[in-house]
Design a protein around this motif. Structure first.
Motif, mmCIF file in Angstrom:
data_model
loop_
_atom_site.group_PDB
_atom_site.id
_atom_site.type_symbol
_atom_site.label_atom_id
_atom_site.label_comp_id
_atom_site.label_asym_id
_atom_site.label_seq_id
_atom_site.Cartn_x
_atom_site.Cartn_y
_atom_site.Cartn_z
ATOM 1 N N ALA A 103 9.418 0.537 -6.426
ATOM 2 C CA ALA A 103 8.938 0.585 -5.052
ATOM 3 C C ALA A 103 7.500 1.083 -5.011
ATOM 4 C CB ALA A 103 9.840 1.483 -4.217
ATOM 5 N N GLN A 104 7.179 2.081 -5.813
ATOM 6 C CA GLN A 104 5.814 2.598 -5.785
ATOM 7 C C GLN A 104 4.854 1.629 -6.454
ATOM 8 O OE1 GLN A 104 5.924 4.602 -3.619
ATOM 9 N NE2 GLN A 104 6.794 6.605 -4.034
ATOM 10 N N SER A 105 5.320 0.911 -7.484
ATOM 11 C CA SER A 105 4.360 -0.049 -8.045
ATOM 12 C C SER A 105 4.142 -1.217 -7.093
ATOM 13 C CB SER A 105 4.724 -0.529 -9.442
ATOM 14 O OG SER A 105 6.069 -0.436 -9.699
ATOM 15 N N ALA A 106 5.116 -1.479 -6.219
ATOM 16 C CA ALA A 106 4.888 -2.492 -5.191
ATOM 17 C C ALA A 106 3.796 -2.033 -4.222
ATOM 18 C CB ALA A 106 6.177 -2.784 -4.421
ATOM 19 N N ARG A 107 3.579 -0.714 -4.150
ATOM 20 C CA ARG A 107 2.483 -0.211 -3.318
ATOM 21 C C ARG A 107 1.232 0.047 -4.166
ATOM 22 N NH1 ARG A 107 3.359 4.331 0.859
ATOM 23 N NH2 ARG A 107 5.038 5.304 -0.304
ATOM 24 N N GLY A 108 1.197 -0.550 -5.325
ATOM 25 C CA GLY A 108 -0.020 -0.469 -6.125
ATOM 26 C C GLY A 108 -0.104 0.727 -7.044
#
Lengths: 291, 265
Positions: free
Chosen positions: B180-185
């Motif tokens: 989820a956090q890598s989806a936010r970069g």
């Protein structure tokens, strides 16, 4: 420009005794500006599918093209950021991913990772909060952990919207929201869609699908079983039931009425249209009886 | 990648070892460890090695599981061997500046290296052939006598059970939050040490928050089902010694006695 999946296979724990085929030969084209609904019961591969749409998972076999960028290629590593920028992914229960001290900082996490300046980040945060009707002035300095469940969810989704994705992918965004929060949220999603955002939503609610989706895919055992407009899909209730899914409640009502001998159309999903149709059919029957 | 972690992994089966009472197995492992350090000549060490090989074969567990476990400690073994080799004083065999290898050093290095490897393989046999639940049951009953001097046997066992139960859950959750956090970069894979440590904050804060929340809920759920500690609690499956436990026990005692004898001779 579009999201494209060509013969995509995905296997968890390949080669081990616990390997499972989550996706099998998925071919899917998602056009810009579309509102696509994905349904299927638990374990049918929905979540695996959407994680392919921004490169979090890479296909075991097959190709995923995001606006023409092939995420499977080695060179795509440099373009990973670009892909993540284009496709915003909102996971199930996104409020469990909040971590910052204030709402403003949390929503700004994505934009900051993009390397934007402080003023730009602030602009983005304001915009994203406005889109979800969150009040910037009162909420910005609050801790996200002090908010209500529904507001936490909105803050988390605003965190994705602040990245200004072209495609927004949501995994059961309304799960656990109260009926009003649910309705409000879906309306706001519809507004975003009208403003030109492509929306891909996974949901268990056939009622929501009937109301908002332009096109639907039905998944079962890692495969796309049915594909088409909600009208198309819901006109095949037997097939849906075989997979273990149901039709929207209004369709169920119309189908039952038809079974009982009332001559009604069964391809309506709007409560007003259904009401008119039932009244019309009843009036027609009355007319027949009195003749 | 996170799913490769295999702490306390159990492989089901129906070998002699799988059917042994967990208490027998725990005591056997303790006796083995003691014997391993009592033995001080090569014959004894060789016997211990043969013994552990036999146990591995009896357990009928694929050999690659042991190699995987040993791979994890390769670094520690090498470090120990090197330290023993260079630091033991004695008759020098080879010298270069301050580095020197002694006859006693080589002997010590071989002993410590073998002991470490055997220690790890025998303890991993214990966890591979015993379900976590029966393992903690066994520990609890073994600790019971010490309750009189204030050892909280039941509480310790319960804590272990719960900790083991939640390892997979936490791994799964870490995976999810990471995604989820890598989806936010968020970037967990590049940058120097400081940057990487900083990148862990968006992962650790939600992980800890959720774990604490889950612990609260678990406590509530346990209380709602009338859990009030170990007093007067009965078991669905009471532990029971069988004939094979007697066989294994006698065998282990012989082993320990043999180890003592090698010291005397």
């Amino acid at each position: 420009m579009s999201l494209e999946m060509k013969h995509v296979f995905y296997t968890y724990q390949e080669g081990s005794p616990t390997e499972s085929h989550a996706l099998q030969d998925i071919c899917l084209n998602i056009n810009e500006g579309e509102f696509l609904g994905i349904v299927g019961h638990t374990g049918s591969g929905k979540s695996t599918l959407i994680q392919h749409l921004n490169g979090l998972l890479k296909p075991t076999k097959g190709e995923v093209l995001i606006d023409g960028i092939n995420i499977n290629q080695k060179e795509a590593k440099a373009k990973r950021k670009e892909v993540r920028l284009k496709v915003g992914l909102v996971f199930q229960y996104p409020e469990y991913q909040l971590f910052e001290e204030t709402v403003e900082q949390d929503i700004g996490f994505g934009p900051r990772n993009l390397g934007l300046s402080d003023t730009e980040v602030q602009e983005r945060v304001k915009e994203a909060m406005a889109l979800l009707k969150l009040d910037y002035k009162t909420l910005r300095k609050q801790s996200p952990f002090d908010l209500s469940g529904g507001q936490k969810r909105k803050v988390a989704i605003a965190g994705v919207l602040a990245m200004k994705p072209k495609y927004l992918v949501l995994d059961e965004p309304t799960a656990g929201l109260d009926p009003r929060g649910r309705e409000e949220f879906l309306e706001q999603l519809a507004v975003l869609h009208r403003q030109g955002m492509t929306i891909i939503m996974v949901s268990h609610s056939m009622d929501d699908m009937a109301k908002y989706a332009q096109r639907m895919i039905v998944m079962d055992h890692g495969q796309i079983q049915l594909q088409g407009t909600p009208q198309d899909i819901f006109s095949q209730p037997e097939q849906l039931q075989q997979i273990g899914l149901d039709v929207p409640s209004l369709s169920r009502l119309l189908l039952r009425l038809k079974q009982r001998g009332l001559d009604v159309r069964t391809d309506l999903f709007d409560i007003e249209a259904v009401k008119t149709e039932i009244l019309r059919a009843m009036a027609a029957r009355e007319g027949k009886l009195t003749c | 990648m996170l799913k490769d972690i295999t702490i306390g992994q159990y492989l089901s089966g129906d070998s002699f070892l799988h059917k042994l009472d967990p208490r027998t197995k725990i005591i056997a492992v303790i006796l083995y460890m003691v014997s391993l350090f009592i033995v001080n000549n090569f014959w004894g060490l060789g016997a211990m090695l043969v013994l552990s090989l036999a146990v591995v074969l009896i357990s009928r567990i694929p050999l690659r599981f042991f190699f995987r476990g040993i791979k994890a400690i390769v670094f520690i073994v090498l470090l120990t061997v090197a330290l023993q080799m260079f630091m033991t004083p004695g008759e020098p065999l080879w010298e270069l500046g301050i580095l020197k290898i002694t006859k006693e050093g080589i002997r010590q290095a071989v002993f410590m290296g073998t002991r470490l490897i055997l220690l790890v393989s025998v303890t991993s046999i214990l966890t591979l052939t015993t379900t976590p639940i029966s393992l903690t049951d066994g520990i609890e009953t073994l600790l019971k006598p010490f309750q009189k001097i204030g050892v909280p046997a039941h509480e310790l066992a319960m804590m272990m059970t719960i900790a083991l139960r939640f390892i997979p859950t936490l791994i799964e959750e870490t995976d999810k939050i990471m995604k989820a956090q890598s989806a936010r970069g968020a970037d967990f894979e590049s940058g120097n040490l400081m940057e990487r440590a900083k990148a862990m904050i968006p992962l650790l804060v939600p992980l800890f928050l959720n774990a604490i929340k889950r612990a609260d809920e678990l406590a509530l759920a346990m209380e709602a089902r009338c859990y009030h500690g170990g007093d007067g609690r009965t078991r669905l499956k009471a532990l029971q010694y069988g004939r094979r436990d007697a066989v294994a026990g006698v065998f282990c005692l012989c082993m320990a006695a043999g180890a003592f004898l090698t010291r005397l001779l």
